[in-house]
Write an enzyme that holds these catalytic residues in place. Sequence first.
Site, short mmCIF file in Angstrom:
data_model
loop_
_atom_site.label_atom_id
_atom_site.label_comp_id
_atom_site.label_asym_id
_atom_site.label_seq_id
_atom_site.Cartn_x
_atom_site.Cartn_y
_atom_site.Cartn_z
N CYS A 1 7.07 31.78 -43.95
CA CYS A 1 8.26 31.76 -42.82
C CYS A 1 8.94 33.16 -43.24
CB CYS A 1 9.13 30.75 -43.27
SG CYS A 1 9.83 30.62 -44.98
N HIS B 1 33.66 23.28 -11.97
CA HIS B 1 33.25 23.81 -10.79
C HIS B 1 32.62 25.14 -11.03
CE1 HIS B 1 34.36 26.18 -7.21
NE2 HIS B 1 33.56 25.16 -6.76
#
Length: 832
Positions: free
Chosen positions: A764, A433
């Site tokens: 990279c 919830h």
Amino acid sequence: MENPKFILRLTEASINDIDTVGGKNASLGEMLQNLNGFGINIPDGFIVTAAAYYHFIAFNNLDERIRAIIAGTNVENMQELMQCGSSIRKLIEAGVFPHDLKTEIAEGYVKLCKQYNQPCVDVAVRSSATAEDLPDASFAGQQDTYLNISGEECLLTAIKNCFASLFTDRAISYRKMFGYDDFLIGISVCIQKMVRSDKGASGVAFSLDTESGFKDTIIINGSYGLGEMIVQGAISPDEFIVFKPLLKKGFPSIIEKKLGSKHQKMIYGESIEERVRIIQTDKADAERFCLTDELVLQLSNWVMIIEEYYSTLKGRWCPMDVEWAVDGLSGQLFIVQARPETIHSRKEVNSITEFKIDDDNRFEKIVLKGIAVGDKIASGRVHLLNGLEKQNIHEINFQPGDIMVTDMTDPDWEPVMKKAAAIITNKGGRTCHAAIVARELGVPAIVGCENATKLLSTGQLITASCAEGEAGIIYEGSISFIKVEHNFKDLPKTTTPVMMNVASPDMAFHYAHYPNKGVGLAREEFIINNYIKIHPMALLKHEQLNDAALTEHIIEVTRGYETGEAFFIEKLSFGIAKIAAAFYPNKVIVRFSDFKTNEYFNMPGGKHFEPVEENPMIGWRGASRYYSELYEEAFGMECKAIKKVREVMGLDNVVVMIPFCRTVNELMMVYNVMNRFGLKRGENKLEVFLMAEIPSNIILARQFAQHIDGFSIGSNDLTQLILGLDRDSSLVAGLYNERNEAVKMMISHLIRVAKEMKVKVGICGQGPSDFPDFAQFLVEEGIDTISVTPDSFMKTVKAISQIENKLKLQKIIPMDQFIHTDLLKENKLFQI
């Protein structure tokens, strides 16, 4: 005019009947009519329509009385709101059913009893408001559900209570917030045969990632017993993630599994007064997953079918929020509810807002961690609600901007929750919830912290960060952060593919939205360090070490796994798979582990296996470990994890990369070990890249190129080894520069040789991320790909676009043929 129907069979309702039967019931009817042919099990039942609700209200003369109560209430005042809701609910609960309606409900129940061959069939009684699932508000969870109801009188009471739940405090407040007229919204009730998940398992599933909105996954939360425990946030559920594109192709593409605590479960009660009760879960059950892999895949297929059906029906992508249950008596899986997801399906996909912590010393200020909901950051003062009874919520002095800290939230707290800057709970998972409300309110929530109410105190200034992956982090004090808006529509297109360096699997789905061409670097050591957290050899050999504390720690960490090896392979494969799935089908280059001895030494068990080296930076690391008898078994687990990702899960976009490989002979020795563990270059289209980060990789580029599919330049290590300096030393830090002429000369040579040898070459390293002018140099040299960190992606793409436009204007040689040779002319060494 035809008299409105008070009772409908579920099979008589369709998605066009929301005004009559509400969103949940319309969806159930639609599925029962159209999805049975796909083998999807849905319990049958009947509907008490909204017309029946209005008939009940009119019969008891409640309309004007309810209007008067609401008109005289300031719903922003918590005490007034509570009195308003309570008064209306009492009026409805005191009402009586008209004879005709009562008779029709009884007849519907008798028919359901006969259908299931039970004298008093057990049913779930669920409210379904006629405003549910509208485009701008979900209304999910605003009304009540009653489980294990049997017998006509109990059923009538439950239906009346459902009618009354249209006026819970939270529902009145919610309608006010979204501007809905209380009297234009009716309520329908579904009476549906119960699935005996009290003896099995239940939960929820979403056909997208609930945090990032990534479309290609199914997220499943589950626990033992009835599903209310998950929705309430009373337990931390198991979580499963499945990759849809490869599931469609027949692969068992479960790309992550997380074991929840599941310490309690809800089962049937033993009396009319106690329809359900909560008991402790058996320890053995709590320590294993509530679903088998087979059931996870079956459920995922059903969720995918439901999503595809609704997307076709609505003419647009329609992600779904599904509730499921496994009957413990029959072992069968059922879908008990399905509704359109209403948060991410409405978001703009061409822009993102990124929150970033701007404090390098923040790690010293961490108080605790939990599960992140959303991706925002908020600072504020703690307001503890621990031990607060929901009827006393109006008594607290909760100020706008306070951070709510509690064991778990209550639906009736929603009027207060909308004031919170953030929500923190001890219990719950991503579909509880608190998480659902936080997403709707657009505030960060950190759930499942376990001991937040003990470690935090009212008035304490804290920062709640959900911007650092799946872990939500709570910091002491107000931590500086920045908010960055990215609009991908404004981003220029480039000829040079721009990839991303992705370290954390937790962030992969968020980064998938970037207009990238794949992942140029995914480092295994990040996954090992953050998800496995134990030295690989210690997992294999701890029982032989006579280290009782280490063995105890490993047994606890690997709970639920048969062996340490199984734990390592699954955890590593899930981490890799999550990144590979996020960027599928683009290439994801995964670098084998490149820990240095001092880094491995500090991991649990590391002291038993790691030597002390004078200079670990150039010591026993990378390729030299893989074929060593001291580490080969651990490298074998890495190979098995890659094999599982590529061949079992089907993520064949994974490319492997070998780091710090000093000689061609060493490369061959690594290949021999890889082959032994089932990874062979070229088999099943496996590509192998070499990290070009040592001068020998450049000087012997032609020899290396004969045995690999591509180079990836690691500019960090390459720079320090070319310049002969330690990048960690502050004394020579000023000399460290990837843009040094010697470094650029080496890179130019490698690109030229790679082109000649017809192998790919990319970069990279950190250089292009930090220096856009360095990225421009690489484009001029004709590099195939540039991979950068996510925070540098936007500026690097713009820099690359500028240089490409400049080169086009100069009408020079096309990008893929362009070779910059000025530097080479100055150095005879590389004109080989």
